[in-house]
Design a protein around this motif. Structure first.
Motif, PDB file in Angstrom:
ATOM      1  N   ARG A 129       0.823  -1.217   0.000  1.00  0.00           N
ATOM      2  CA  ARG A 129       0.000   0.000   0.000  1.00  0.00           C
ATOM      3  C   ARG A 129       0.854   1.263   0.000  1.00  0.00           C
ATOM      4  O   ARG A 129       0.487   2.276  -0.607  1.00  0.00           O
ATOM      5  CB  ARG A 129      -0.925   0.015   1.224  1.00  0.00           C
ATOM      6  CG  ARG A 129      -2.076  -0.973   1.179  1.00  0.00           C
ATOM      7  CD  ARG A 129      -3.065  -0.660   2.282  1.00  0.00           C
ATOM      8  NE  ARG A 129      -2.393  -0.501   3.579  1.00  0.00           N
ATOM      9  CZ  ARG A 129      -2.915   0.152   4.614  1.00  0.00           C
ATOM     10  NH1 ARG A 129      -4.088   0.739   4.496  1.00  0.00           N
ATOM     11  NH2 ARG A 129      -2.262   0.228   5.749  1.00  0.00           N
ATOM     12  N   ARG A 134      -2.103  -4.085  -8.286  1.00  0.00           N
ATOM     13  CA  ARG A 134      -2.526  -5.056  -9.295  1.00  0.00           C
ATOM     14  C   ARG A 134      -1.717  -4.898 -10.577  1.00  0.00           C
ATOM     15  O   ARG A 134      -1.255  -5.890 -11.159  1.00  0.00           O
ATOM     16  CB  ARG A 134      -4.020  -4.902  -9.580  1.00  0.00           C
ATOM     17  CG  ARG A 134      -4.546  -5.783 -10.706  1.00  0.00           C
ATOM     18  CD  ARG A 134      -6.020  -5.524 -10.981  1.00  0.00           C
ATOM     19  NE  ARG A 134      -6.280  -4.113 -11.226  1.00  0.00           N
ATOM     20  CZ  ARG A 134      -6.067  -3.504 -12.390  1.00  0.00           C
ATOM     21  NH1 ARG A 134      -5.587  -4.202 -13.428  1.00  0.00           N
ATOM     22  NH2 ARG A 134      -6.346  -2.223 -12.538  1.00  0.00           N
ATOM     23  N   ARG A 135      -1.534  -3.681 -11.021  1.00  0.00           N
ATOM     24  CA  ARG A 135      -0.817  -3.439 -12.280  1.00  0.00           C
ATOM     25  C   ARG A 135       0.646  -3.871 -12.178  1.00  0.00           C
ATOM     26  O   ARG A 135       1.182  -4.500 -13.095  1.00  0.00           O
ATOM     27  CB  ARG A 135      -0.909  -1.964 -12.654  1.00  0.00           C
ATOM     28  CG  ARG A 135      -2.306  -1.506 -12.977  1.00  0.00           C
ATOM     29  CD  ARG A 135      -2.378  -0.017 -13.248  1.00  0.00           C
ATOM     30  NE  ARG A 135      -1.805   0.337 -14.551  1.00  0.00           N
ATOM     31  CZ  ARG A 135      -1.803   1.569 -15.049  1.00  0.00           C
ATOM     32  NH1 ARG A 135      -2.325   2.560 -14.326  1.00  0.00           N
ATOM     33  NH2 ARG A 135      -1.285   1.813 -16.231  1.00  0.00           N
ATOM     34  N   GLU A 144      -0.977   5.966  -8.479  1.00  0.00           N
ATOM     35  CA  GLU A 144      -1.619   5.431  -9.683  1.00  0.00           C
ATOM     36  C   GLU A 144      -2.732   4.456  -9.293  1.00  0.00           C
ATOM     37  O   GLU A 144      -2.527   3.572  -8.461  1.00  0.00           O
ATOM     38  CB  GLU A 144      -0.587   4.718 -10.566  1.00  0.00           C
ATOM     39  CG  GLU A 144       0.476   5.621 -11.159  1.00  0.00           C
ATOM     40  CD  GLU A 144      -0.053   6.485 -12.301  1.00  0.00           C
ATOM     41  OE1 GLU A 144      -1.152   6.186 -12.807  1.00  0.00           O
ATOM     42  OE2 GLU A 144       0.635   7.460 -12.668  1.00  0.00           O
ATOM     43  N   LYS A 145      -3.897   4.598  -9.899  1.00  0.00           N
ATOM     44  CA  LYS A 145      -5.042   3.755  -9.589  1.00  0.00           C
ATOM     45  C   LYS A 145      -4.725   2.293  -9.881  1.00  0.00           C
ATOM     46  O   LYS A 145      -4.180   1.958 -10.932  1.00  0.00           O
ATOM     47  CB  LYS A 145      -6.256   4.199 -10.405  1.00  0.00           C
ATOM     48  CG  LYS A 145      -7.525   3.456 -10.052  1.00  0.00           C
ATOM     49  CD  LYS A 145      -8.718   4.004 -10.825  1.00  0.00           C
ATOM     50  CE  LYS A 145      -9.998   3.264 -10.465  1.00  0.00           C
ATOM     51  NZ  LYS A 145     -11.162   3.802 -11.222  1.00  0.00           N
ATOM     52  N   GLY A 146      -5.063   1.410  -8.935  1.00  0.00           N
ATOM     53  CA  GLY A 146      -4.850  -0.023  -9.115  1.00  0.00           C
ATOM     54  C   GLY A 146      -3.381  -0.411  -9.229  1.00  0.00           C
ATOM     55  O   GLY A 146      -3.064  -1.414  -9.879  1.00  0.00           O
ATOM     56  N   TRP A 147      -2.506   0.344  -8.568  1.00  0.00           N
ATOM     57  CA  TRP A 147      -1.075   0.146  -8.795  1.00  0.00           C
ATOM     58  C   TRP A 147      -0.586  -1.233  -8.374  1.00  0.00           C
ATOM     59  O   TRP A 147       0.194  -1.861  -9.089  1.00  0.00           O
ATOM     60  CB  TRP A 147      -0.264   1.226  -8.080  1.00  0.00           C
ATOM     61  CG  TRP A 147       1.208   1.032  -8.290  1.00  0.00           C
ATOM     62  CD1 TRP A 147       2.135   0.649  -7.381  1.00  0.00           C
ATOM     63  CD2 TRP A 147       1.913   1.164  -9.539  1.00  0.00           C
ATOM     64  NE1 TRP A 147       3.371   0.530  -7.965  1.00  0.00           N
ATOM     65  CE2 TRP A 147       3.261   0.853  -9.285  1.00  0.00           C
ATOM     66  CE3 TRP A 147       1.526   1.525 -10.829  1.00  0.00           C
ATOM     67  CZ2 TRP A 147       4.228   0.889 -10.293  1.00  0.00           C
ATOM     68  CZ3 TRP A 147       2.491   1.568 -11.829  1.00  0.00           C
ATOM     69  CH2 TRP A 147       3.822   1.249 -11.545  1.00  0.00           C
ATOM     70  N   THR A 161       1.877  -6.076 -10.155  1.00  0.00           N
ATOM     71  CA  THR A 161       1.909  -7.530 -10.025  1.00  0.00           C
ATOM     72  C   THR A 161       1.712  -8.192 -11.379  1.00  0.00           C
ATOM     73  O   THR A 161       2.419  -9.154 -11.725  1.00  0.00           O
ATOM     74  CB  THR A 161       0.828  -7.997  -9.034  1.00  0.00           C
ATOM     75  OG1 THR A 161       1.079  -7.401  -7.756  1.00  0.00           O
ATOM     76  CG2 THR A 161       0.834  -9.517  -8.891  1.00  0.00           C
ATOM     77  N   GLN A 162       0.766  -7.713 -12.157  1.00  0.00           N
ATOM     78  CA  GLN A 162       0.517  -8.288 -13.476  1.00  0.00           C
ATOM     79  C   GLN A 162       1.711  -8.100 -14.407  1.00  0.00           C
ATOM     80  O   GLN A 162       2.020  -8.982 -15.211  1.00  0.00           O
ATOM     81  CB  GLN A 162      -0.734  -7.673 -14.088  1.00  0.00           C
ATOM     82  CG  GLN A 162      -2.031  -8.101 -13.410  1.00  0.00           C
ATOM     83  CD  GLN A 162      -3.246  -7.418 -13.994  1.00  0.00           C
ATOM     84  OE1 GLN A 162      -3.153  -6.366 -14.642  1.00  0.00           O
ATOM     85  NE2 GLN A 162      -4.415  -8.006 -13.771  1.00  0.00           N
ATOM     86  N   ALA A 172       1.931   1.915  -3.463  1.00  0.00           N
ATOM     87  CA  ALA A 172       0.808   2.419  -4.247  1.00  0.00           C
ATOM     88  C   ALA A 172       0.511   3.881  -3.917  1.00  0.00           C
ATOM     89  O   ALA A 172       0.276   4.704  -4.807  1.00  0.00           O
ATOM     90  CB  ALA A 172      -0.423   1.555  -3.995  1.00  0.00           C
TER      91      ALA A 172
END
Length: 222
Positions: free
Chosen positions: A131, A144-145, A139-142, A147-148, A134
């Motif tokens: 967190r 997740r982004r 950045e929104k959804g950082w 990690t992907q 992030a």
């Protein structure tokens, strides 16, 4: 392959951090001149391996197996394009070392680098986004982004201490014969847990927490 910048963080307030006093050292900035890199001590007690670098939450950050965090400038450039041209300065991902010409996420666990004339480091794991990271990027959804994307950078332990500075050469002095990279380790502990048994090929060079997870998963699967 070279060390583009050495980046140091000072304690700054963060609404997202769970660290004591709500402080974080993630906002790292390039510094001039030599910086001593030493073995900091076990997690929970030792912080950063870099002299003058703040690690504020010792429960989750710092310690011998996460003494230095490295990230490739090439990956920062890729994120600049992904984020629509946003400029990302060296150190913005909280990395101590911003490198050039080195596949950091593709480095093998147990791989050793000589940085400058004296410092020798060993790759232990990839970096798990949190967190605080992030919140720092905004950045929104950082999480997740990041990690992907899977370009995680690498944590390293100190094998031989030494001073480094921007522009120092990086030389790979040992590369293990297994195929367990920092990126593979990251996937195994985040999105593809069926890969956990494969991490055992890296042995004791692996970050102790990841090694424990791999052993427990392998035992559960028989």
């Amino acid at each position: 392959m070279k060390l583009l910048t050495v980046n140091i963080g000072r304690p700054t307030p963060s609404a997202q951090t769970a660290g004591p006093d709500g402080l974080t050292g993630i906002d790292k900035r390039p510094v001039e001149g030599p910086v001593e890199v030493l073995e900091p001590g076990p997690k929970g007690v030792g912080g950063s391996g870099l002299a003058g670098d703040a690690v504020c939450d010792l429960r989750h950050h710092g310690g011998s197996d996460q003494a230095v965090y490295a990230f490739a400038r090439e990956e920062l450039d890729a994120w600049e394009r992904e984020l629509g041209g946003r400029k990302l300065a060296n150190g913005v991902f909280g990395e101590n070392f911003t490198t050039l010409g080195l596949d950091v996420s593709g480095a093998r666990i147990g791989e050793r680098w000589r940085v400058g004339s004296d410092l020798v480091l060993e790759v232990t794991s990839g970096r798990i986004p949190c967190r605080t990271f992030a919140g720092h990027l905004g950045e929104k959804g950082w999480v997740r982004r990041f990690t992907q994307q899977g370009a995680t950078g690498a944590y390293l332990r100190v094998i031989e201490p030494g001073a480094v500075r921007a522009g120092d050469r990086i030389e790979i002095v040992h590369r293990p014969d297994h195929e367990v990279t920092a990126a593979l380790q990251f996937r195994a502990v985040t999105t593809e847990r069926t890969l956990l048994p494969a991490l055992l090929a890296a042995g004791e060079a692996l970050h102790p927490e990841a090694l424990r997870q791999a052993r427990e998963y392998a035992a559960q699967q028989g």
